[in-house]
Design an enzyme around this catalytic site. Structure first.
Site, mmCIF file in Angstrom:
data_model
loop_
_atom_site.group_PDB
_atom_site.id
_atom_site.type_symbol
_atom_site.label_atom_id
_atom_site.label_comp_id
_atom_site.label_asym_id
_atom_site.label_seq_id
_atom_site.Cartn_x
_atom_site.Cartn_y
_atom_site.Cartn_z
ATOM 1 N N ARG A 96 0.820 -1.217 0.000
ATOM 2 C CA ARG A 96 0.000 0.000 0.000
ATOM 3 C C ARG A 96 0.853 1.267 0.000
ATOM 4 O O ARG A 96 0.454 2.286 -0.578
ATOM 5 C CB ARG A 96 -0.926 -0.012 1.219
ATOM 6 C CG ARG A 96 -2.005 1.086 1.223
ATOM 7 C CD ARG A 96 -2.990 0.838 2.363
ATOM 8 N NE ARG A 96 -4.136 1.746 2.312
ATOM 9 C CZ ARG A 96 -4.277 2.819 3.085
ATOM 10 N NH1 ARG A 96 -3.317 3.125 3.965
ATOM 11 N NH2 ARG A 96 -5.353 3.578 2.988
ATOM 12 N N ILE A 122 -7.372 7.641 -0.912
ATOM 13 C CA ILE A 122 -7.304 6.186 -0.886
ATOM 14 C C ILE A 122 -8.094 5.732 0.338
ATOM 15 O O ILE A 122 -7.930 6.287 1.432
ATOM 16 C CB ILE A 122 -5.837 5.704 -0.826
ATOM 17 C CG1 ILE A 122 -5.779 4.166 -0.795
ATOM 18 C CG2 ILE A 122 -5.090 6.279 0.356
ATOM 19 C CD1 ILE A 122 -4.347 3.623 -0.877
ATOM 20 N N SER A 123 -8.990 4.777 0.156
ATOM 21 C CA SER A 123 -9.873 4.346 1.242
ATOM 22 C C SER A 123 -9.091 3.687 2.373
ATOM 23 O O SER A 123 -8.000 3.138 2.182
ATOM 24 C CB SER A 123 -10.922 3.362 0.711
ATOM 25 O OG SER A 123 -11.783 3.986 -0.205
ATOM 26 N N LYS A 124 -9.677 3.719 3.556
ATOM 27 C CA LYS A 124 -9.090 3.038 4.703
ATOM 28 C C LYS A 124 -8.977 1.541 4.407
ATOM 29 O O LYS A 124 -9.839 0.973 3.740
ATOM 30 C CB LYS A 124 -9.967 3.229 5.945
ATOM 31 C CG LYS A 124 -10.146 4.669 6.384
ATOM 32 C CD LYS A 124 -11.101 4.740 7.563
ATOM 33 C CE LYS A 124 -11.328 6.175 8.002
ATOM 34 N NZ LYS A 124 -12.261 6.256 9.153
ATOM 35 N N PRO A 125 -7.929 0.883 4.924
ATOM 36 C CA PRO A 125 -7.802 -0.566 4.715
ATOM 37 C C PRO A 125 -9.041 -1.338 5.145
ATOM 38 O O PRO A 125 -9.460 -2.284 4.473
ATOM 39 C CB PRO A 125 -6.584 -0.935 5.566
ATOM 40 C CG PRO A 125 -5.755 0.312 5.582
ATOM 41 C CD PRO A 125 -6.750 1.436 5.628
#
Length: 280
Positions: A96, A122-125
């Site tokens: 990431r 970028i979205s949270k994991p």
């Protein structure tokens, strides 16, 4: 047979958004759209995921400890209800930190959404794991890889597309912002992902030449699910997308395509960037 798109990019002409009636999300679901069968996995909220994961911070990351930080991230995600093992393994394989700005590398494996430019993030994991698991659970009988094509609307920096490439036979990802499309192409080139095709175009129109799709996932939320997406979804397939309700809230929507029609379920409240037509 659709000719395979050459990786890492195919430039598409600007496509107008479909004019036919969309599938709308109302406060109460219509009789024509039945709810999906409830399950613990599908009912668990993103907000719950975020709070559980955020309670275990990663801390600063040096170049020598990035792999260890990624392992800590997937271990945190693995204990959450409903996260599919194949999604965990895919997120273990994708670095990431290579998809974000160098100044933010120390936060790469924390439970944060991070800016990637052009007003996008970028979205949270935990959100990535949640949405992809909602797709994987439909194909649990298939093992660790979906036997079909996936369509992602909103490539962003390319991270989620890279994770998806480990989950399906073939992945198409479309981005309407040229700068982000080019950034994703640069980010993904070193990984040499042979089954991932990046497209520049209007995601609201989907990509009919690549369909039908086993699943469609959107990284942006509109007022309705575009008709083009349900048209391009394979029988038995699933759409996972944020969508606005009549009350103005944005919620995560799951739509399954069955022989008896579309079955829809509204899940937890979410906050994604707006779904837009056209290209920039």
């Amino acid at each position: 047979m659709q000719k395979k798109t050459r990786f890492p990019a195919q430039i598409l002409p600007s496509v107008a958004a479909p004019k036919n009636a969309p599938v709308r999300v109302a406060g109460g679901l219509s009789a024509a759209i039945a709810q999906t069968v409830p399950s613990t996995a599908i009912q668990r909220g993103v907000s719950g995921y975020s709070s559980m994961v955020a309670s275990q911070p990663v801390g600063a990351i040096s170049a020598s400890s990035q792999q260890a930080a990624r392992e800590r991230m997937v271990k945190r995600l693995a204990v959450l209800d409903g996260v599919h093992p194949a999604v965990i393994e895919a997120m273990r394989l994708v670095p990431r930190h290579t998809f974000i700005d160098s100044a933010l590398v120390a936060k790469a494996y924390e439970e944060n959404s991070l800016p990637i430019g052009y007003g996008q993030t970028i979205s949270k994991p935990g959100v990535v794991a949640r949405m992809l698991s909602l797709i994987m659970h439909v194909y649990a009988h298939a093992g660790a890889r979906i036997p079909g094509r996936l369509l992602e609307v909103g490539t962003g920096c390319g991270y989620q597309a890279a994770v998806m490439s480990h989950l399906a036979t073939e992945v198409y990802s479309i981005e309407r912002v040229r700068g982000l499309h080019e950034r994703a192409r640069d980010n993904l080139r070193p990984l040499r992902v042979s089954n991932l095709h990046l497209l520049f175009g209007d995601g609201m129109a989907g990509f009919p030449s690549g369909g039908p799709y086993a699943a469609i996932i959107s990284a942006a939320g509109g007022e309705a699910i575009p008709q083009a997406w349900t048209d391009q979804l394979a029988m038995g397939g699933r759409i996972v997308a944020p969508t606005s309700t009549d009350g103005g809230r944005q919620v995560l929507i799951v739509i399954d395509k069955t022989p008896s029609g579309l079955r829809q379920q509204a899940l937890e409240a979410v906050h994604f960037v707006p779904l837009k037509s056209g290209v920039d």
